[in-house]
Design a protein around this motif. Structure first.
Motif, PDB file in Angstrom:
ATOM      1  N   SER A   1       5.966   3.456 -12.780  1.00 56.16           N
ATOM      2  CA  SER A   1       5.916   2.417 -13.812  1.00 56.16           C
ATOM      3  C   SER A   1       4.645   2.624 -14.624  1.00 56.16           C
ATOM      4  CB  SER A   1       5.937   1.021 -13.170  1.00 56.16           C
ATOM      5  OG  SER A   1       4.881   0.878 -12.232  1.00 56.16           O
ATOM      6  N   PRO A   2       4.482   1.915 -15.738  1.00 53.63           N
ATOM      7  CA  PRO A   2       3.228   2.055 -16.493  1.00 53.63           C
ATOM      8  C   PRO A   2       2.018   1.798 -15.604  1.00 53.63           C
ATOM      9  CG  PRO A   2       4.837   0.839 -17.785  1.00 53.63           C
ATOM     10  CD  PRO A   2       5.441   1.006 -16.425  1.00 53.63           C
ATOM     11  N   PRO A   3       0.909   2.488 -15.844  1.00 52.33           N
ATOM     12  CA  PRO A   3      -0.254   2.363 -14.960  1.00 52.33           C
ATOM     13  C   PRO A   3      -0.896   0.980 -14.969  1.00 52.33           C
ATOM     14  CG  PRO A   3      -0.798   3.628 -16.923  1.00 52.33           C
ATOM     15  CD  PRO A   3       0.675   3.447 -16.928  1.00 52.33           C
TER      16      PRO A   3
ATOM     17  N   ILE B   1       2.981   3.665  -8.697  1.00 54.16           N
ATOM     18  CA  ILE B   1       2.740   4.729  -7.722  1.00 54.16           C
ATOM     19  C   ILE B   1       2.805   6.063  -8.452  1.00 54.16           C
ATOM     20  CG2 ILE B   1       3.478   5.810  -5.559  1.00 54.16           C
ATOM     21  CD1 ILE B   1       4.972   3.225  -4.892  1.00 54.16           C
ATOM     22  N   VAL B   2       1.859   6.943  -8.153  1.00 52.13           N
ATOM     23  CA  VAL B   2       1.820   8.273  -8.755  1.00 52.13           C
ATOM     24  C   VAL B   2       2.071   9.303  -7.663  1.00 52.13           C
ATOM     25  CG1 VAL B   2       0.480   9.898 -10.136  1.00 52.13           C
ATOM     26  CG2 VAL B   2       0.095   7.443 -10.389  1.00 52.13           C
ATOM     27  N   SER B   3       2.946  10.274  -7.941  1.00 52.18           N
ATOM     28  CA  SER B   3       3.214  11.370  -7.007  1.00 52.18           C
ATOM     29  C   SER B   3       3.021  12.691  -7.726  1.00 52.18           C
ATOM     30  CB  SER B   3       4.639  11.278  -6.451  1.00 52.18           C
ATOM     31  OG  SER B   3       4.795  10.159  -5.607  1.00 52.18           O
ATOM     32  N   VAL B   4       2.184  13.550  -7.172  1.00 48.25           N
ATOM     33  CA  VAL B   4       1.936  14.887  -7.720  1.00 48.25           C
ATOM     34  C   VAL B   4       2.351  15.903  -6.670  1.00 48.25           C
ATOM     35  CG1 VAL B   4       0.233  16.493  -8.641  1.00 48.25           C
ATOM     36  CG2 VAL B   4       0.001  14.040  -9.090  1.00 48.25           C
ATOM     37  N   ILE B   5       3.328  16.741  -6.997  1.00 48.88           N
ATOM     38  CA  ILE B   5       3.826  17.730  -6.048  1.00 48.88           C
ATOM     39  C   ILE B   5       3.379  19.117  -6.489  1.00 48.88           C
ATOM     40  CG2 ILE B   5       6.068  18.125  -7.169  1.00 48.88           C
ATOM     41  CD1 ILE B   5       7.275  18.116  -4.292  1.00 48.88           C
ATOM     42  N   SER B   6       3.007  19.949  -5.531  1.00 48.56           N
ATOM     43  CA  SER B   6       2.499  21.281  -5.812  1.00 48.56           C
ATOM     44  C   SER B   6       3.114  22.264  -4.820  1.00 48.56           C
ATOM     45  CB  SER B   6       0.976  21.298  -5.702  1.00 48.56           C
ATOM     46  OG  SER B   6       0.448  22.580  -5.914  1.00 48.56           O
TER      47      SER B   6
ATOM     48  N   GLU C   1       3.126  20.640  -1.190  1.00 48.99           N
ATOM     49  CA  GLU C   1       2.127  19.597  -0.941  1.00 48.99           C
ATOM     50  C   GLU C   1       2.379  18.450  -1.903  1.00 48.99           C
ATOM     51  OE1 GLU C   1      -2.068  20.638  -0.322  1.00 48.99           O
ATOM     52  OE2 GLU C   1      -2.543  19.186  -1.908  1.00 48.99           O
ATOM     53  N   LEU C   2       2.392  17.252  -1.386  1.00 50.97           N
ATOM     54  CA  LEU C   2       2.608  16.056  -2.197  1.00 50.97           C
ATOM     55  C   LEU C   2       1.422  15.124  -2.020  1.00 50.97           C
ATOM     56  CD1 LEU C   2       4.742  14.539  -3.999  1.00 50.97           C
ATOM     57  CD2 LEU C   2       5.396  13.323  -1.924  1.00 50.97           C
ATOM     58  N   ASN C   3       0.807  14.732  -3.149  1.00 49.66           N
ATOM     59  CA  ASN C   3      -0.281  13.754  -3.140  1.00 49.66           C
ATOM     60  C   ASN C   3       0.199  12.464  -3.785  1.00 49.66           C
ATOM     61  OD1 ASN C   3      -2.901  15.155  -2.155  1.00 49.66           O
ATOM     62  ND2 ASN C   3      -2.001  16.660  -3.536  1.00 49.66           N
ATOM     63  N   VAL C   4       0.005  11.353  -3.094  1.00 51.53           N
ATOM     64  CA  VAL C   4       0.523  10.056  -3.529  1.00 51.53           C
ATOM     65  C   VAL C   4      -0.636   9.082  -3.702  1.00 51.53           C
ATOM     66  CG1 VAL C   4       2.080   8.140  -2.980  1.00 51.53           C
ATOM     67  CG2 VAL C   4       2.692  10.479  -2.319  1.00 51.53           C
ATOM     68  N   LEU C   5      -0.599   8.325  -4.806  1.00 54.71           N
ATOM     69  CA  LEU C   5      -1.638   7.332  -5.075  1.00 54.71           C
ATOM     70  C   LEU C   5      -0.989   6.020  -5.476  1.00 54.71           C
ATOM     71  CD1 LEU C   5      -4.750   6.859  -5.466  1.00 54.71           C
ATOM     72  CD2 LEU C   5      -4.369   7.373  -7.881  1.00 54.71           C
ATOM     73  N   HIS C   6      -1.360   4.941  -4.775  1.00 49.55           N
ATOM     74  CA  HIS C   6      -0.886   3.599  -5.110  1.00 49.55           C
ATOM     75  C   HIS C   6      -1.923   2.892  -5.978  1.00 49.55           C
ATOM     76  CE1 HIS C   6       2.517   3.337  -2.153  1.00 49.55           C
ATOM     77  NE2 HIS C   6       1.855   4.345  -1.645  1.00 49.55           N
ATOM     78  N   ARG C   7      -1.463   2.062  -6.873  1.00 48.84           N
ATOM     79  CA  ARG C   7      -2.375   1.306  -7.739  1.00 48.84           C
ATOM     80  C   ARG C   7      -3.344   0.493  -6.887  1.00 48.84           C
ATOM     81  NH1 ARG C   7      -2.676  -1.790 -12.656  1.00 48.84           N
ATOM     82  NH2 ARG C   7      -4.890  -2.322 -12.678  1.00 48.84           N
ATOM     83  N   GLY C   8      -4.625   0.612  -7.190  1.00 47.58           N
ATOM     84  CA  GLY C   8      -5.654  -0.104  -6.454  1.00 47.58           C
ATOM     85  C   GLY C   8      -6.250   0.675  -5.298  1.00 47.58           C
ATOM     86  N   ALA C   9      -5.636   1.819  -4.915  1.00 52.35           N
ATOM     87  CA  ALA C   9      -6.157   2.616  -3.803  1.00 52.35           C
ATOM     88  C   ALA C   9      -7.369   3.424  -4.249  1.00 52.35           C
ATOM     89  CB  ALA C   9      -5.077   3.547  -3.265  1.00 52.35           C
TER      90      ALA C   9
ATOM     91  N   LEU D   1      17.458  19.621  -5.419  1.00 52.34           N
ATOM     92  CA  LEU D   1      16.776  18.348  -5.619  1.00 52.34           C
ATOM     93  C   LEU D   1      16.022  17.956  -4.368  1.00 52.34           C
ATOM     94  CD1 LEU D   1      16.580  15.880  -7.661  1.00 52.34           C
ATOM     95  CD2 LEU D   1      18.274  14.815  -6.190  1.00 52.34           C
ATOM     96  N   ILE D   2      14.784  17.530  -4.551  1.00 52.10           N
ATOM     97  CA  ILE D   2      13.970  16.994  -3.458  1.00 52.10           C
ATOM     98  C   ILE D   2      13.805  15.511  -3.717  1.00 52.10           C
ATOM     99  CG2 ILE D   2      11.756  17.114  -2.262  1.00 52.10           C
ATOM    100  CD1 ILE D   2      11.486  19.978  -3.484  1.00 52.10           C
ATOM    101  N   GLN D   3      14.312  14.701  -2.832  1.00 51.28           N
ATOM    102  CA  GLN D   3      14.231  13.246  -2.962  1.00 51.28           C
ATOM    103  C   GLN D   3      13.156  12.738  -2.015  1.00 51.28           C
ATOM    104  OE1 GLN D   3      17.823  11.245  -1.867  1.00 51.28           O
ATOM    105  NE2 GLN D   3      16.973   9.207  -2.133  1.00 51.28           N
ATOM    106  N   VAL D   4      12.219  11.973  -2.548  1.00 58.25           N
ATOM    107  CA  VAL D   4      11.110  11.464  -1.747  1.00 58.25           C
ATOM    108  C   VAL D   4      11.039   9.947  -1.897  1.00 58.25           C
ATOM    109  CG1 VAL D   4       8.643  11.605  -1.269  1.00 58.25           C
ATOM    110  CG2 VAL D   4       9.848  13.600  -2.175  1.00 58.25           C
ATOM    111  N   ALA D   5      11.234   9.252  -0.790  1.00 58.45           N
ATOM    112  CA  ALA D   5      11.074   7.801  -0.776  1.00 58.45           C
ATOM    113  C   ALA D   5       9.660   7.488  -0.287  1.00 58.45           C
ATOM    114  CB  ALA D   5      12.103   7.157   0.140  1.00 58.45           C
ATOM    115  N   VAL D   6       8.882   6.790  -1.112  1.00 56.36           N
ATOM    116  CA  VAL D   6       7.495   6.456  -0.794  1.00 56.36           C
ATOM    117  C   VAL D   6       7.406   4.963  -0.513  1.00 56.36           C
ATOM    118  CG1 VAL D   6       5.107   6.529  -1.593  1.00 56.36           C
ATOM    119  CG2 VAL D   6       6.710   8.306  -2.311  1.00 56.36           C
TER     120      VAL D   6
END
Length: 333
Positions: free
Chosen positions: A147-149, A155-160, A168-176, A214-219
């Protein structure tokens, strides 16, 4: 005898004195995005009077195209439907940056030189800094955000891609204060490349290997992950699996550069290469579709023997025409 009358020329009053701020604000509220950008550039007073405007009357669901060079701080804006082109100058945030994701007018930008990652709206110049990623360098990276920041549940997900079998998946929640780092081995399901990311129906999706996997990721809110992998079956194929049929509408926008005749409209030759960041599109019927990332790296005759690719000449971003404003409390994550 006639007398000569000398007319003394007086300087015109500044534009800020011609109209009261209240009227300027009302005018700004009714402007389209392009007109609002022109309005704000007239003078400081007009810029200040339009501080709460958002160009909400912009009804376009089709994304616009931003193109820039890696070491430049200006970009070209193309509105594909009309063919109109504009130059937006003095955007240092784009210089040396790679766009990881684009959605609802916000860009997620990463600067490898300093490892900074941040949200940015090039139209309003709003910027929101994020905590640095665990790894200073990203390899074959794709990202998506829910959603908008400015939303509390963002929640932001960056996959590499580490190699063909490990992601590798890095996940960031708003406020973390920091990212949650995950690694996943996909043996014996190799992933040669990741091309696109999206957030749909509460889950993240990452398209790999030419859009056929497709890679589906539930966070979860606690930071836990649930991974699922699919081989995507085309709509024309008989009896697709229910899960694959459910998400197939997310992958119908490949080859968007050619579809929108971007190079032709920008007066560029076919030999010019562009690396683009895609976006999500919410159609009038509520169905989401995804504009895929594209990388037109060229292998020259001299480089072909060593399999080295030439860096793209330009970077491009598909972006929704939104003027995203932020309040002081949203200046940081």
């Amino acid at each position: 005898m006639r007398k000569k009358v000398c007319m003394e020329s007086r300087p015109l009053p500044p534009l800020s004195d011609l109209l009261p701020p209240e009227l300027l604000s009302k005018i700004a509220d009714g402007l389209s995005l392009i007109d609002l950008l022109s309005f704000r550039s007239v003078c400081k007073a007009w810029n200040s009077a339009s501080s709460t405007a958002s160009a909400q009357n912009e009804s376009s669901y089709e994304p616009w195209f931003l193109m820039y060079e890696e070491h430049s701080d200006q970009c070209q804006l193309l509105i594909c439907e009309s063919g109109k082109k504009y130059t937006i100058s003095n955007i240092p945030e784009l210089k040396g940056a790679t766009c990881l994701a684009s959605n609802q007018g916000w860009l997620l930008l990463f600067k490898p030189s300093c490892g900074s990652i941040f949200f940015f709206c090039p139209f309003s110049r709003a910027k929101i800094d994020l905590p640095k990623l665990p790894a200073p360098q990203l390899c074959e990276h794709v990202a998506a955000f829910s959603s908008p920041p400015t939303c509390q549940d963002c929640i932001v997900s960056v996959i590499s891609r580490i190699n063909d079998l490990e992601l590798e998946l890095n996940v960031l929640h708003r406020g973390a204060n920091g990212w949650i780092r995950h690694q996943r081995n996909f043996t014996p399901w190799p992933v040669n490349r990741i091309e696109c990311g999206a957030f749909h129906n509460g889950e993240f999706y990452f398209f790999a290997c030419g859009g056929d996997r497709l890679i589906q990721v539930a966070v979860t809110t606690a930071g836990n992950l649930q991974w699922q992998c699919f081989s995507i079956i085309p709509v024309s194929a008989p009896a697709p699996a229910p899960a694959e049929d459910e998400i197939v509408s997310l992958r119908d926008e490949m080859g968007y550069l050619d579809k929108k005749n971007v190079k032709q409209q920008l007066g560029m030759g076919r030999d010019v290469s562009i690396s683009t960041c895609g976006t999500q599109i919410r159609a009038l019927d509520g169905e989401d579709s995804v504009v895929f990332n594209e990388n037109e790296s060229i292998v020259s005759a001299e480089q072909s023997s060593s399999s080295k690719t030439k860096s793209p000449d330009f970077k491009g971003i598909w972006i929704h025409p939104r003027f995203c404003q932020i309040s002081p409390i949203h200046q940081s994550w």
